[in-house]
Write a protein that holds these residues in place. Sequence first.
Motif, mmCIF file in Angstrom:
data_model
loop_
_atom_site.group_PDB
_atom_site.id
_atom_site.type_symbol
_atom_site.label_atom_id
_atom_site.label_comp_id
_atom_site.label_asym_id
_atom_site.label_seq_id
_atom_site.Cartn_x
_atom_site.Cartn_y
_atom_site.Cartn_z
ATOM 1 N N PHE A 179 -14.986 8.058 1.168
ATOM 2 C CA PHE A 179 -13.707 8.729 0.975
ATOM 3 C C PHE A 179 -12.554 7.915 1.550
ATOM 4 O O PHE A 179 -11.444 7.946 1.020
ATOM 5 N N ASN A 180 -12.792 7.192 2.638
ATOM 6 C CA ASN A 180 -11.760 6.317 3.194
ATOM 7 C C ASN A 180 -11.410 5.212 2.208
ATOM 8 O O ASN A 180 -10.233 4.849 2.047
ATOM 9 N N MET A 181 -12.422 4.677 1.530
ATOM 10 C CA MET A 181 -12.174 3.641 0.519
ATOM 11 C C MET A 181 -11.409 4.213 -0.667
ATOM 12 O O MET A 181 -10.474 3.578 -1.178
ATOM 13 N N VAL A 182 -11.779 5.407 -1.106
ATOM 14 C CA VAL A 182 -11.081 6.049 -2.219
ATOM 15 C C VAL A 182 -9.626 6.319 -1.856
ATOM 16 O O VAL A 182 -8.712 6.071 -2.655
ATOM 17 N N VAL A 187 -3.804 4.981 -2.345
ATOM 18 C CA VAL A 187 -2.554 4.518 -1.727
ATOM 19 C C VAL A 187 -2.028 3.285 -2.451
ATOM 20 O O VAL A 187 -0.839 3.198 -2.795
ATOM 21 N N LEU A 188 -2.900 2.324 -2.701
ATOM 22 C CA LEU A 188 -2.484 1.077 -3.359
ATOM 23 C C LEU A 188 -2.009 1.333 -4.783
ATOM 24 O O LEU A 188 -0.983 0.782 -5.215
ATOM 25 N N ILE A 189 -2.747 2.158 -5.529
ATOM 26 C CA ILE A 189 -2.358 2.463 -6.905
ATOM 27 C C ILE A 189 -1.022 3.201 -6.936
ATOM 28 O O ILE A 189 -0.177 2.963 -7.809
ATOM 29 N N THR A 190 -0.815 4.113 -5.974
ATOM 30 C CA THR A 190 0.443 4.854 -5.910
ATOM 31 C C THR A 190 1.619 3.916 -5.695
ATOM 32 O O THR A 190 2.656 4.023 -6.365
ATOM 33 N N MET A 191 1.462 2.974 -4.763
ATOM 34 C CA MET A 191 2.534 2.014 -4.503
ATOM 35 C C MET A 191 2.814 1.154 -5.728
ATOM 36 O O MET A 191 3.970 0.919 -6.092
ATOM 37 N N VAL A 192 1.744 0.683 -6.378
ATOM 38 C CA VAL A 192 1.909 -0.155 -7.577
ATOM 39 C C VAL A 192 2.612 0.637 -8.680
ATOM 40 O O VAL A 192 3.483 0.100 -9.391
ATOM 41 N N SER A 193 2.265 1.916 -8.841
ATOM 42 C CA SER A 193 2.873 2.748 -9.887
ATOM 43 C C SER A 193 4.377 2.881 -9.669
ATOM 44 O O SER A 193 5.164 2.821 -10.625
ATOM 45 N N PHE A 194 4.784 3.044 -8.422
ATOM 46 C CA PHE A 194 6.219 3.146 -8.137
ATOM 47 C C PHE A 194 6.924 1.808 -8.388
ATOM 48 O O PHE A 194 8.065 1.773 -8.854
ATOM 49 N N PHE A 195 6.239 0.690 -8.081
ATOM 50 C CA PHE A 195 6.815 -0.621 -8.379
ATOM 51 C C PHE A 195 6.960 -0.826 -9.888
ATOM 52 O O PHE A 195 7.948 -1.389 -10.359
#
Length: 257
Positions: A179-182, A187-195
Amino acid sequence: MILMIIASFHIIQAYPDVSAGMTRRSTGILQFLVPYAFKPIPYVPFVSIISSVLYALITIISIYYFFEKTPSPEILFFAFFVISFAFEGSRIMVPLKLVYGFSNVYLIMASRVLFFGRYFGIFSLFVASVYAAGLEVQKPLNIIFIIALATLVITLGVPIDGLSWDSSLSMNSGYTAMFNMVETGIVLITMVSFFVSAYSRGTKAYIFISIGSFMVFLGRNILLNADTWISPVLGLLLLALGTRFICTELHQVYLWL
């Protein structure tokens, strides 16, 4: 918030026993970086719980006040992320159990409520970033239902140890590393989506929103796993700054539509 204040008068005496009964330290970012520099303190988790509920209360009132007439799907799902902090109040069942001798079944139930709130909040912020990247759904209620259903399936499938807890008053559970990996991936996908949103919409506001999303994720991790005095202060600071970035920039984006 009122329930937390009332309960505090009943459980304050149980915190030394709560600390003695923990089987491991919480697995937060701060504990990973400085595992031996700061020792667990019994009363810090309760401060973390109160801080989480207070953050949810103040922030959701502010969002309602500033975005009452602003048609922003992103802020709707960010509001769900904020509300998820109220579920942290379920951690108070651990000291209540020691005071009143509740069955361990209640600890397992409270833990599932806690996990539901946490994962629903993470998925909500992720969906907010997908909306910003161009997702067009006429009925957000359908997305909310899908998120709730997926979170419920995950929550009911997690094995929980009803006899032991960590230093943040979260019951020990299985699949923690997975779950920590997920969560890190989300988090990374969310940041990329905003970029991506900043590029596709031609506005720098979403760059700051991406930075704000990283700050709230980081502050959330530190606050929810707090077991030393530095954790609630640092966690709340990052949450406050990240929330300000997200809300201020989203308000500017939709103010000109």
